[in-house]
Write a protein that holds these residues in place. Structure first.
Motif, PDB file in Angstrom:
ATOM      1  N   LEU A  28      -1.155   1.720  11.667  1.00 61.10           N
ATOM      2  CA  LEU A  28      -1.922   2.130  10.492  1.00 61.10           C
ATOM      3  C   LEU A  28      -1.255   3.345   9.843  1.00 61.10           C
ATOM      4  O   LEU A  28      -1.124   3.414   8.618  1.00 61.10           O
ATOM      5  CB  LEU A  28      -3.367   2.452  10.863  1.00 61.10           C
ATOM      6  CG  LEU A  28      -4.216   1.278  11.361  1.00 61.10           C
ATOM      7  CD1 LEU A  28      -5.609   1.767  11.747  1.00 61.10           C
ATOM      8  CD2 LEU A  28      -4.299   0.172  10.339  1.00 61.10           C
ATOM      9  N   ALA A  29      -0.809   4.295  10.677  1.00 60.81           N
ATOM     10  CA  ALA A  29      -0.142   5.485  10.146  1.00 60.81           C
ATOM     11  C   ALA A  29       1.171   5.133   9.461  1.00 60.81           C
ATOM     12  O   ALA A  29       1.522   5.717   8.433  1.00 60.81           O
ATOM     13  CB  ALA A  29       0.102   6.495  11.273  1.00 60.81           C
ATOM     14  N   ARG A  31       2.116   2.004   8.224  1.00 62.04           N
ATOM     15  CA  ARG A  31       2.138   0.919   7.255  1.00 62.04           C
ATOM     16  C   ARG A  31       0.935   0.828   6.321  1.00 62.04           C
ATOM     17  O   ARG A  31       0.945   0.045   5.398  1.00 62.04           O
ATOM     18  CB  ARG A  31       2.262  -0.417   7.987  1.00 62.04           C
ATOM     19  CG  ARG A  31       3.500  -0.544   8.817  1.00 62.04           C
ATOM     20  CD  ARG A  31       3.430  -1.810   9.679  1.00 62.04           C
ATOM     21  NE  ARG A  31       4.526  -1.899  10.593  1.00 62.04           N
ATOM     22  CZ  ARG A  31       5.598  -2.653  10.392  1.00 62.04           C
ATOM     23  NH1 ARG A  31       5.705  -3.384   9.311  1.00 62.04           N
ATOM     24  NH2 ARG A  31       6.557  -2.686  11.284  1.00 62.04           N
ATOM     25  N   SER A  32      -0.122   1.569   6.605  1.00 58.69           N
ATOM     26  CA  SER A  32      -1.353   1.363   5.847  1.00 58.69           C
ATOM     27  C   SER A  32      -1.708   2.570   4.992  1.00 58.69           C
ATOM     28  O   SER A  32      -1.676   3.701   5.469  1.00 58.69           O
ATOM     29  CB  SER A  32      -2.506   1.069   6.808  1.00 58.69           C
ATOM     30  OG  SER A  32      -3.701   0.861   6.097  1.00 58.69           O
ATOM     31  N   ARG A  33      -2.057   2.304   3.762  1.00 64.76           N
ATOM     32  CA  ARG A  33      -2.542   3.382   2.891  1.00 64.76           C
ATOM     33  C   ARG A  33      -4.064   3.372   2.803  1.00 64.76           C
ATOM     34  O   ARG A  33      -4.675   4.341   2.417  1.00 64.76           O
ATOM     35  CB  ARG A  33      -1.941   3.222   1.498  1.00 64.76           C
ATOM     36  CG  ARG A  33      -0.469   3.507   1.480  1.00 64.76           C
ATOM     37  CD  ARG A  33       0.011   3.826   0.084  1.00 64.76           C
ATOM     38  NE  ARG A  33       1.390   4.239   0.139  1.00 64.76           N
ATOM     39  CZ  ARG A  33       2.373   3.566  -0.398  1.00 64.76           C
ATOM     40  NH1 ARG A  33       2.136   2.455  -1.058  1.00 64.76           N
ATOM     41  NH2 ARG A  33       3.602   4.008  -0.299  1.00 64.76           N
ATOM     42  N   ASN A  34      -4.662   2.243   3.157  1.00 66.32           N
ATOM     43  CA  ASN A  34      -6.112   2.112   2.979  1.00 66.32           C
ATOM     44  C   ASN A  34      -6.851   1.773   4.275  1.00 66.32           C
ATOM     45  O   ASN A  34      -8.001   1.393   4.241  1.00 66.32           O
ATOM     46  CB  ASN A  34      -6.410   1.058   1.914  1.00 66.32           C
ATOM     47  CG  ASN A  34      -5.848  -0.302   2.281  1.00 66.32           C
ATOM     48  OD1 ASN A  34      -5.270  -0.477   3.357  1.00 66.32           O
ATOM     49  ND2 ASN A  34      -6.005  -1.267   1.397  1.00 66.32           N
ATOM     50  N   GLN A  36      -6.228  -0.716   6.302  1.00 67.73           N
ATOM     51  CA  GLN A  36      -6.195  -2.140   6.643  1.00 67.73           C
ATOM     52  C   GLN A  36      -5.076  -2.418   7.640  1.00 67.73           C
ATOM     53  O   GLN A  36      -4.021  -1.785   7.592  1.00 67.73           O
ATOM     54  CB  GLN A  36      -5.992  -2.984   5.387  1.00 67.73           C
ATOM     55  CG  GLN A  36      -7.113  -2.854   4.375  1.00 67.73           C
ATOM     56  CD  GLN A  36      -8.455  -3.263   4.961  1.00 67.73           C
ATOM     57  OE1 GLN A  36      -8.593  -4.326   5.552  1.00 67.73           O
ATOM     58  NE2 GLN A  36      -9.451  -2.401   4.815  1.00 67.73           N
ATOM     59  N   LYS A  93     -10.045   2.866  13.797  1.00 67.34           N
ATOM     60  CA  LYS A  93      -8.794   3.159  13.094  1.00 67.34           C
ATOM     61  C   LYS A  93      -8.166   4.474  13.531  1.00 67.34           C
ATOM     62  O   LYS A  93      -6.961   4.614  13.554  1.00 67.34           O
ATOM     63  CB  LYS A  93      -9.034   3.192  11.590  1.00 67.34           C
ATOM     64  CG  LYS A  93      -9.534   1.867  11.043  1.00 67.34           C
ATOM     65  CD  LYS A  93      -9.802   1.950   9.561  1.00 67.34           C
ATOM     66  CE  LYS A  93     -10.443   0.705   9.012  1.00 67.34           C
ATOM     67  NZ  LYS A  93      -9.836  -0.537   9.377  1.00 67.34           N
ATOM     68  N   PRO A 101      -1.827  10.789   9.873  1.00 68.07           N
ATOM     69  CA  PRO A 101      -2.838   9.816   9.472  1.00 68.07           C
ATOM     70  C   PRO A 101      -3.322   8.997  10.672  1.00 68.07           C
ATOM     71  O   PRO A 101      -2.508   8.561  11.496  1.00 68.07           O
ATOM     72  CB  PRO A 101      -2.105   8.922   8.468  1.00 68.07           C
ATOM     73  CG  PRO A 101      -0.890   9.669   8.062  1.00 68.07           C
ATOM     74  CD  PRO A 101      -0.559  10.603   9.182  1.00 68.07           C
ATOM     75  N   TYR A 102      -4.604   8.833  10.770  1.00 66.11           N
ATOM     76  CA  TYR A 102      -5.242   8.041  11.830  1.00 66.11           C
ATOM     77  C   TYR A 102      -4.929   8.576  13.235  1.00 66.11           C
ATOM     78  O   TYR A 102      -5.133   7.877  14.210  1.00 66.11           O
ATOM     79  CB  TYR A 102      -4.854   6.565  11.729  1.00 66.11           C
ATOM     80  CG  TYR A 102      -5.066   6.006  10.352  1.00 66.11           C
ATOM     81  CD1 TYR A 102      -6.340   5.722   9.891  1.00 66.11           C
ATOM     82  CD2 TYR A 102      -3.994   5.800   9.485  1.00 66.11           C
ATOM     83  CE1 TYR A 102      -6.546   5.232   8.606  1.00 66.11           C
ATOM     84  CE2 TYR A 102      -4.192   5.312   8.201  1.00 66.11           C
ATOM     85  CZ  TYR A 102      -5.466   5.041   7.769  1.00 66.11           C
ATOM     86  OH  TYR A 102      -5.667   4.560   6.494  1.00 66.11           O
TER      87      TYR A 102
END
Length: 164
Positions: A28-29, A31-34, A36, A93, A101-102
């Motif tokens: 998630l950190a 590859r993901s901006r939202n 998901q 998440k 992030p996350y």
């Protein structure tokens, strides 16, 4: 390799598939901006797990016995990833311990952000489920349906072994 285990005397072997690689905090950190899950990693996990299950079924059929037990780690994780609140988690998440992030960057170390209550997080660090999530996974291995353990769970195996 699995056939070799059988040749060497293995008679009950648990073979675990992969978990939902696209949904772990590290991915998630990265590859993901939202928030998901990473679709391509999830799809890869699904393909691998499906092929693994088919291979195990074929090996068992060829051996004429349920030697190999498929552990569907993806489904076990997906339960609390898709509905964390139903399992008492505030989030699936964000890791309890990590950075960025996350809390999905780096490893858990003294410089990491550490949550105040690890029991309400599905992930301990950027890769691993928390102790509470792991207890749920183990429960499914012991008593879960064929959705999680195929062709049988560990309680069934133990009951069968106790009669032999």
């Amino acid at each position: 390799m699995l056939q070799r285990l059988h040749e060497l005397g293995g008679r009950t072997v648990l073979v675990s598939g992969t978990g939902p690689l696209g949904c772990i905090p590290a991915e998630l950190a990265a590859r993901s901006r939202n928030g998901q899950c990473a679709v391509e990693l999830q799809r890869g996990s699904e393909i691998f797990n499906s092929e693994l299950t088919q291979m195990i079924q074929g090996l068992n059929r060829d051996l004429g016995s349920d030697v190999f037990i498929a552990v569907n780690a993806m489904e076990m994780h997906n339960d609390f990833i898709t509905n964390p609140r139903a399992f008492g988690f505030v989030s699936s998440k964000i890791a309890c311990c990590g950075q960025g992030p996350y809390n999905g960057i780096g490893i858990c170390n003294p410089a990491s952000h550490l949550c105040s209550n690890r029991n309400i997080y599905a992930f301990w660090d950027s890769f691993h489920p928390s102790e509470r999530a792991t207890r749920y996974i183990v429960k499914q291995m012991l008593t879960g349906s064929t959705k999680y353990m195929h062709p049988m769970n560990l309680s069934t195996i133990l009951a069968m072994d106790s009669t032999n």
